[in-house]
Design an enzyme around this catalytic site. Structure first.
Site, PDB file in Angstrom:
ATOM      1  NE  ARG A  83      40.680  -1.944 -29.770  1.00  0.00           N
ATOM      2  CZ  ARG A  83      39.532  -1.746 -30.378  1.00  0.00           C
ATOM      3  NH1 ARG A  83      38.657  -0.905 -29.892  1.00  0.00           N
ATOM      4  NH2 ARG A  83      39.250  -2.405 -31.487  1.00  0.00           N
ATOM      5  NE  ARG A  94      37.964  -5.136 -28.596  1.00  0.00           N
ATOM      6  CZ  ARG A  94      37.736  -5.191 -29.886  1.00  0.00           C
ATOM      7  NH1 ARG A  94      36.985  -4.299 -30.444  1.00  0.00           N
ATOM      8  NH2 ARG A  94      38.227  -6.138 -30.633  1.00  0.00           N
ATOM      9  CG  ASP A  97      35.282  -1.174 -29.282  1.00  0.00           C
ATOM     10  OD1 ASP A  97      35.918  -0.495 -30.112  1.00  0.00           O
ATOM     11  OD2 ASP A  97      34.308  -1.879 -29.600  1.00  0.00           O
ATOM     12  CG  ASP A  99      32.431   0.919 -31.960  1.00  0.00           C
ATOM     13  OD1 ASP A  99      33.525   1.156 -32.506  1.00  0.00           O
ATOM     14  OD2 ASP A  99      32.055  -0.230 -31.658  1.00  0.00           O
TER      15      ASP A  99
END
Length: 163
Positions: A83, A94, A97, A99
């Site tokens: 990434r 992607r 990811d 978060d």
């Protein structure tokens, strides 16, 4: 020890294998204990809908790292799996990811990190796996399961366990 909820997503490559490896890297690099891991869910793309479906999951960890140090670790893990945030198109395809959804009850608004995640309660693809592992967790005054009840979960499908 900080209690942290992290969302994982991806739609490029063998995402489920990437998740397993990424979680091990997060725990190792953050010297964190894995408290819970949700199932994996196939989810429709969000934002930019002209792409492959995503796979999403959530984990709960405990770590001594502060939120910014943990953010650094999460970004390093994303990079390890291909990434590059600077080059990725917003909401585009992607490999991985990561978060940070919530870190204890910390409320933070910095240019690089907002806690709790500001769009959590708009995103069924995060709320579905999060409700599996932390249905009663209160974030921004909203219980996760109540937040989930207020969004459409259409098109979200729990995937069978891999092992």
């Amino acid at each position: 020890m900080g209690n942290v909820l992290i969302a994982l997503g991806g739609n490029v490559g063998d995402v489920r294998t990437t998740f397993a490896k990424a979680i091990a890297h997060i725990c190792g690099m953050a010297q964190a204990a894995l408290i819970a891991r949700s199932s994996d869910y196939a989810t429709p793309p969000w934002g930019d809908e002209n792409q492959e479906p995503f796979i999403n999951a959530c984990i709960e960890i405990e770590t001594d790292l502060d939120p910014h140090a943990l953010l650094f670790v999460l970004q390093k893990v994303e990079q390890k799996f291909g990434r590059t945030r600077q080059k990725d198109r917003r909401w585009g395809p992607r490999t991985l990811d990561l978060d940070m959804i919530a870190y204890d009850d910390i409320s933070l608004q910095k240019p690089d990190l907002t806690l709790p995640h500001p769009r959590l309660f708009e995103r069924a693809f995060v709320l579905v796996p999060l409700a599996e592992i932390a249905p009663n967790r209160v974030i921004s005054g909203i219980r996760v399961r109540d937040g989930l009840a207020s969004v459409s979960t259409q098109g979200i499908e729990r995937l069978p366990d891999t092992g």
